[in-house]
Design a protein around this motif. Sequence first.
Motif, PDB file in Angstrom:
ATOM      1  N   PHE A 325       0.838  -1.204   0.000  1.00 14.02           N
ATOM      2  CA  PHE A 325       0.000   0.000   0.000  1.00 14.02           C
ATOM      3  C   PHE A 325       0.875   1.258   0.000  1.00 14.02           C
ATOM      4  O   PHE A 325       0.578   2.239  -0.696  1.00 14.02           O
ATOM      5  CB  PHE A 325      -0.912  -0.036   1.221  1.00 14.02           C
ATOM      6  CG  PHE A 325      -1.466   1.307   1.619  1.00 14.02           C
ATOM      7  CD1 PHE A 325      -2.551   1.863   0.944  1.00 14.02           C
ATOM      8  CD2 PHE A 325      -0.888   2.035   2.655  1.00 14.02           C
ATOM      9  CE1 PHE A 325      -3.051   3.106   1.307  1.00 14.02           C
ATOM     10  CE2 PHE A 325      -1.379   3.272   3.018  1.00 14.02           C
ATOM     11  CZ  PHE A 325      -2.466   3.819   2.342  1.00 14.02           C
ATOM     12  N   MET A 326       1.976   1.233   0.763  1.00 16.17           N
ATOM     13  CA  MET A 326       2.855   2.403   0.837  1.00 16.17           C
ATOM     14  C   MET A 326       3.514   2.688  -0.508  1.00 16.17           C
ATOM     15  O   MET A 326       3.787   3.839  -0.854  1.00 16.17           O
ATOM     16  CB  MET A 326       3.927   2.193   1.905  1.00 16.17           C
ATOM     17  CG  MET A 326       3.394   2.103   3.328  1.00 16.17           C
ATOM     18  SD  MET A 326       2.585   3.609   3.908  1.00 16.17           S
ATOM     19  CE  MET A 326       3.958   4.746   3.973  1.00 16.17           C
ATOM     20  N   ARG A 327       3.757   1.614  -1.291  1.00 17.74           N
ATOM     21  CA  ARG A 327       4.372   1.808  -2.610  1.00 17.74           C
ATOM     22  C   ARG A 327       3.356   2.285  -3.647  1.00 17.74           C
ATOM     23  O   ARG A 327       3.709   2.972  -4.594  1.00 17.74           O
ATOM     24  CB  ARG A 327       4.984   0.487  -3.091  1.00 17.74           C
ATOM     25  CG  ARG A 327       6.399   0.265  -2.618  1.00 17.74           C
ATOM     26  CD  ARG A 327       7.053  -0.855  -3.357  1.00 17.74           C
ATOM     27  NE  ARG A 327       6.139  -2.012  -3.519  1.00 17.74           N
ATOM     28  CZ  ARG A 327       6.501  -3.135  -4.117  1.00 17.74           C
ATOM     29  NH1 ARG A 327       7.710  -3.291  -4.572  1.00 17.74           N
ATOM     30  NH2 ARG A 327       5.633  -4.140  -4.234  1.00 17.74           N
ATOM     31  N   ASP A 328       2.121   1.886  -3.470  1.00 15.48           N
ATOM     32  CA  ASP A 328       1.072   2.220  -4.449  1.00 15.48           C
ATOM     33  C   ASP A 328       0.525   3.616  -4.167  1.00 15.48           C
ATOM     34  O   ASP A 328      -0.183   3.834  -3.183  1.00 15.48           O
ATOM     35  CB  ASP A 328      -0.040   1.168  -4.354  1.00 15.48           C
ATOM     36  CG  ASP A 328      -1.079   1.346  -5.458  1.00 15.48           C
ATOM     37  OD1 ASP A 328      -0.950   2.303  -6.247  1.00 15.48           O
ATOM     38  OD2 ASP A 328      -2.021   0.529  -5.508  1.00 15.48           O
ATOM     39  N   GLU A 329       0.875   4.545  -5.016  1.00 13.42           N
ATOM     40  CA  GLU A 329       0.481   5.941  -4.789  1.00 13.42           C
ATOM     41  C   GLU A 329      -1.020   6.143  -4.971  1.00 13.42           C
ATOM     42  O   GLU A 329      -1.598   7.078  -4.428  1.00 13.42           O
ATOM     43  CB  GLU A 329       1.256   6.849  -5.745  1.00 13.42           C
ATOM     44  CG  GLU A 329       2.762   6.850  -5.488  1.00 13.42           C
ATOM     45  CD  GLU A 329       3.512   7.732  -6.483  1.00 13.42           C
ATOM     46  OE1 GLU A 329       2.842   8.309  -7.370  1.00 13.42           O
ATOM     47  OE2 GLU A 329       4.740   7.831  -6.359  1.00 13.42           O
ATOM     48  N   ASP A 330      -1.673   5.267  -5.763  1.00 15.18           N
ATOM     49  CA  ASP A 330      -3.090   5.441  -6.054  1.00 15.18           C
ATOM     50  C   ASP A 330      -4.001   4.716  -5.070  1.00 15.18           C
ATOM     51  O   ASP A 330      -5.234   4.816  -5.172  1.00 15.18           O
ATOM     52  CB  ASP A 330      -3.394   4.917  -7.475  1.00 15.18           C
ATOM     53  CG  ASP A 330      -2.635   5.700  -8.526  1.00 15.18           C
ATOM     54  OD1 ASP A 330      -2.396   6.902  -8.293  1.00 15.18           O
ATOM     55  OD2 ASP A 330      -2.265   5.095  -9.554  1.00 15.18           O
ATOM     56  N   SER A1156       2.208   5.792   9.992  1.00 17.59           N
ATOM     57  CA  SER A1156       2.858   5.523   8.709  1.00 17.59           C
ATOM     58  C   SER A1156       1.895   5.765   7.551  1.00 17.59           C
ATOM     59  O   SER A1156       2.275   6.298   6.506  1.00 17.59           O
ATOM     60  CB  SER A1156       3.360   4.080   8.666  1.00 17.59           C
ATOM     61  OG  SER A1156       4.325   3.856   9.666  1.00 17.59           O
ATOM     62  N   VAL A1157       0.644   5.354   7.747  1.00 19.26           N
ATOM     63  CA  VAL A1157      -0.372   5.583   6.703  1.00 19.26           C
ATOM     64  C   VAL A1157      -0.622   7.082   6.525  1.00 19.26           C
ATOM     65  O   VAL A1157      -0.708   7.591   5.397  1.00 19.26           O
ATOM     66  CB  VAL A1157      -1.676   4.844   7.070  1.00 19.26           C
ATOM     67  CG1 VAL A1157      -2.802   5.219   6.097  1.00 19.26           C
ATOM     68  CG2 VAL A1157      -1.462   3.343   7.062  1.00 19.26           C
ATOM     69  N   MET A1158      -0.700   7.795   7.660  1.00 16.65           N
ATOM     70  CA  MET A1158      -0.945   9.243   7.595  1.00 16.65           C
ATOM     71  C   MET A1158       0.218   9.968   6.921  1.00 16.65           C
ATOM     72  O   MET A1158       0.013  10.949   6.207  1.00 16.65           O
ATOM     73  CB  MET A1158      -1.164   9.805   9.003  1.00 16.65           C
ATOM     74  CG  MET A1158      -2.478   9.340   9.635  1.00 16.65           C
ATOM     75  SD  MET A1158      -2.595   9.807  11.377  1.00 16.65           S
ATOM     76  CE  MET A1158      -2.623  11.598  11.247  1.00 16.65           C
TER      77      MET A1158
END
Length: 1467
Positions: A325-330, A1156-1158
């Motif tokens: 998820f962190m790599r996927d910008e979309d 990390s998500v934020m």
Amino acid sequence: MALTSSCLSDDEYNLTDWNRTWYTANPDLTQCFQNTVLVWVPCIYLWLLAPFYCLHLYCHDRGRIQMSCLCTAKMVRLHTDFGQCSILALCIIQLERIRGCRSSVFLFLFWILAVVCSLVPLRAKIQLAMDEVSMLFTHISILKHTPHKRSIQPTASVKLCISRKSLSGKRFTAKTTVSLVFNLLQNPCPVKDASFLSKILFWWFTGLVVKGYRTPLAAEDLWTLREEDTSHKIISELEQNWTAECAKLQKQEKALASGVALGSRLPDQAQLLRKLQKEQSSGFFLLRTLARKFGPYFLTGTLCIIFHDAFMFAIPQVLSLLLGFMRDEDAPLWKGYFYATLMFLLSCLQSLFNHQYMYTCFTVGMRVKTAVMGLVYRKSLVINSAARRTCTVGEIVNLVSADTQKLMDFVVYFNAVWLAPIEIALCLFFLWQHLGPSALAGIATVILIFPLNGFIAKKRSKLQVKPMKFMDGRIRLMNEILNGIKILKFYAWEKAFLEQVLGYREKELKALKKSQILYSISIASFNSSSFLIAFAMFGVYVMLDDRNVLDAQKVFVSMALINILKTPLSQLPFAISTTMQAVVSLRRLGKYLCSEELKVDNVSKAPLSSDGEDVMIENGTFSWSAEGPPSSVCHVVPLLLVVGHVGSGKSSLLSAMLGETEKRSGQVTVKGSVAYVPQQAWIQNATVQDNIIFGREKLKTWYHRVLEACALLPDLDILPAGDATEIGEKGLNLSGGQKQRVSLARAVYRKADVYLLDDPLSAVDAHVGQHIFDKVIGPKGVLRDKTRILVTHGMSFLPQADLILVLVDGEITESGSYQELLSRHGAFADFIHTFASTERKESAIQRGEETFQGDTTNTNLQNMEPVSETDQEQVPEDLGKLTVVDKARTGRVRLEMYKKYFKTIGLAIIIPIVFLYAFQQGASLAYNYWLSMWADDPVVNGTQIDTDLKLTVFGALGFAQGIAIFGTTVAISICGIIASRHLHMDLLINVLRSPMSFFESTPSGNLLNRFAKEIDAIDCMVPDGLKMMLSYVFKLMEVCIIVLMATPFAAVIILPLLVFYFSTVGYRASTVATSCQLRRLEAVSRSPIYTHFNETVQGASVIRAFGEQSRFILQANERVDFNQTSYFPRFVATRWLAVNLEFVGNGVVLAAAILSVMGKSTLSPGIVGLAVSHSLQVTGILSWIVRSWTDVENNIVSVERVNEYAETAKEASWTIEGSSLPTAWPQKGTIEFQDYGLQYRKGLELALKGITLHIREREKVGIVGRTGAGKSSLALGIFRILEAAKGKIFIDGKLSPGFHHINCFCCPLSQDPVLFSGSLRMNLDPFDTYTDEEVWSSLELAHLKNFVSNLPDKLNHECSEGGENLSLGQRQLVCLARALLRKTKILVLDEATAAVDLETDTLIQSTIRTQFEDCTVLTIAHRLNTIMDYTRVIVMDRGHISEMDSPTNLIAQRGQFYRMCREAGLV
């Protein structure tokens, strides 16, 4: 059907729609899914499992529960909530109430499932309401311009109201569910009626924590054991299974024995092999018995650990998704929050299942401990004499202390033996998925680590036997030292035995040191295994192909898996080691529990009949073992006397009647009940009254008659609290005569049919012995209508016997009445004619009123009315109290204990260890951060640059950490050994330097507990706890630093968590304090178990003779159960604290993931992977910190308990430095008392009062007086066993010097012959200061040379514990030989020949006169004829010298001595 058809026909109502559920920024489930699956899942669960649950309730009835108003209201409300399922739920609730189930796991899960399935429709309704509110405002805006559309407003308002109603209804349902969960009722142990939620979170324990926080816990604050945890419940079922297993083992042995040709003998090697096979088989059978009993409950714990592992392996997969998820910008943000929340939930579930598993294991371990203790205790009551000699009391204590602990550890770690390899295989499988064939490098590393640790485990298992063997020897020796402490102090042998104990201790620590070094290598390899596996896999991965790139997802998911792999890899060696230790313990326990037992058919029991033959032995041949030499046909008449020389088999004959010996041939029949008085009195650590009534109801009149007949009334007058006075262990505070009379009174009070009396009159004064014979045993005594078999050396009793048996070398050579034997003119007649002139008086002499008040001539058992005592005078509780109860300190362990422990190690070693730990964790932090930088390296043309350099730096940092781990582990192990050596030596010296009053008031179980369990904890548990605590504290610091480095915003969450953490530090500290207090209470309650075991083993023959096995078993059960009431909440306290702390740790996981998500736009995947993967370890780290902290705090209590005896009073210095005494002191042997007074303990009356006396050189002085007059106290004063309360003693004109100066150069000979396990030569000369010729000479003078010469090993003959393989008379002769060997100027004989026959006594007296002609001799005598030629006689009475002169003059004065001689028939 209509609903199903609508789902299939309309696309909007399909069961699943991934575009709507997953691939969207606003996820939702389809309407069809909500209306079908979510509705029916709870119902299907309820209907499918209800039959099985009802069957469970049917099989477990706990009694009906009354219906309450609240319950009725809930059931009515429930009917309106769940439609069709409500009827079934109501039926189940009603069935639970009828069957007594207060808390329903089944229904709790149903409510949870129903609520969870309702959350999605609830969210949809909330969303709908919010949309409608938005539409409402839109409509209002439009209405300003279009007035004709106002009719829409009421509709919207109605919809909003409906939505809110639905929401409030759903909230009420949740509230109702919670109220059902927390329906708790109070009970002695709250867990029984706690709700499911309370059980899994251990909330039911909170009450005890709060109580411990407010005030230190006491024994009365603890809960009673649950019925399933009690000794009675556990052992009653287990004993039957174990008996069946023993029968199978015996069948196997018989099958093997029948395979050997008749008359042939197996070679020694084959015999040894068979013996080892038997031990292994017995251990396996014991394990199988325990598994059948506790296996089903243990399997529930196994199921918990399987679920724990499932959640544990799910977390790295979720981490992989989060990093993706962190790599996927979309990717929409909700997915990140979903992954973060899922990780938090999985971590929480992992914690809950882990602690349920640990709780189950510790509960099973507690029950195993109870079971093993019960089996060992019951075995000690039936084991035969041959097997008993191979297992000392110390070894039995070790079985129930050290070996049971090993089995408890085995229960906790057993699952790791098979589960760890599966976990390792799963980790490697998932690594293969991420890294491909490079994972094989990790497999190769694991394969290399395993043989190394397998070799180490094998070596350690061999080494493990040695410390246990040396510990057995040390505990056995300590037990003998405590039993014979008075003899040690008399002979000044403390240093010799101290060196022997320290010799065992050094060997034990040497073996332990080797084992710990091997263990350190194992720990270092396993703790470094995560690095080694990562280094191997990453190295191979990047080397195989330049296009193999290590990104964050590969690195940190792999590291998370490797961290999981670290747990089984670190647990496996410990689990294997624990298993090996448990196998050794099972063999030892199995060997003991399968030992030969007394055969029931040794004696045939029959009801009492009127034929007059209550005891019959026909063609009887007996031995003490199946291979031993035979020992002794007779019909027993009312009064039978057995006579013979020392070692002729008199006591063995009585033992044969009791069934204590091996019956080789013949038949023994005993009719009616039996009472037995052993030659050496067995006295319990209880009051005089409890020793006499021995578990029976007190009948006041009969009790008083028994005291009078046994001449105990004058003794009770001088005891502080009369018959309520507590007697010390083994009767330490009673004289030999008093002990024997209490033992006799116990038998008389029993009102048995047959009385077996093994020379009870030898230990009492002649006139007291005559009184007892007349009033108790003789033709006019209280037992005149009973069968009495009396072993005696007293000639004056023989004419009154109905039958006399003469034993020579184990055979009956003559039998008949006294006149018949005299008329035959055989050996007996010659013996009588030789000694009758001095020892016998033909007619009974009337005793004076001044000695014994009252007349019991007409007293018998028939006219004793059974009057229960109701008007007994109340005695103050403290008066007569002797034993000091092992008290538990309160509060947390004092800081001084930690200081003392670390002071013994030294600051010079501690500081480098702390630096090593800091270096170790610094290296770990460095290589983990290096990995995150590597993972964030940009990829240029599909490759990363400088991979060789990165790999080299990574490897160097990892290897540095491994070396540091080995260094810290070895250092702490060695520090622990240094500390335990010092603490054990201090304890040993403190105990041996304590005065006799200390041993009288301190049960030996308290001391053995210190030397066994507490020292074992200091040896192993404290260093292991320190290793664990330090490593995890530094690891927690590393994790916090990494998380804050990666996401500084984490401080916003972590700081409040830390505030909460430290705001509850009081409760957490109180939990540790509570746990520590429980550890103290558990340790204190353990001492009575050991004392009771010790007492029972030594008095087993008496307990069996009186048929009191069931009462003693009940007492043992009570002591074990009382001990477990402290142990049970102690391990629950750890679980309670760990669960609460782990939820804080899970909060850190959630914080790191959410932040990390934020910060997705600003944080790199590498740093996020580093932070989250490390935060996942916080839960386990906090759990282990709590566990190790609690373990250290609990086990440092052992240091506190060992140190307690440093504060007790000590005796005078053993030696005085710079003393001017000559080497051969004393040279003359003069003794002078000046106004000397002595008391046994402060607060008691003086035992000697104003003694002024001068004993000249070479003078022979006899000391006489009734029991308790102070005769033995004089000897204790001379040897400074008791210090003077007033006055002085001068020896050779010099004030009494150092303790050992006297005892080395003055020779005492006590009335209690104490021998130690070891060779006969060691018992004679423990310092090896005399030659063999001198030893043989002393044996010849003691008339033991022929006996010793006929022994197979002669001087190397192994004496069993307490010298039990020798008769009492032989033991006294060995003690005499010991005195003859020393040949000092002062010899004190304290009734030293009471247990030998008259002929031997005469020879010994002749030897003393010739060999000690130049010495000063003081003889405390019962047989007055032995001192009639002495220079002077001192008559003692109530601590005063009442008469003192030559025997001739005293007789002429017609005083007290004259009356004693007249009663003995000498005048």
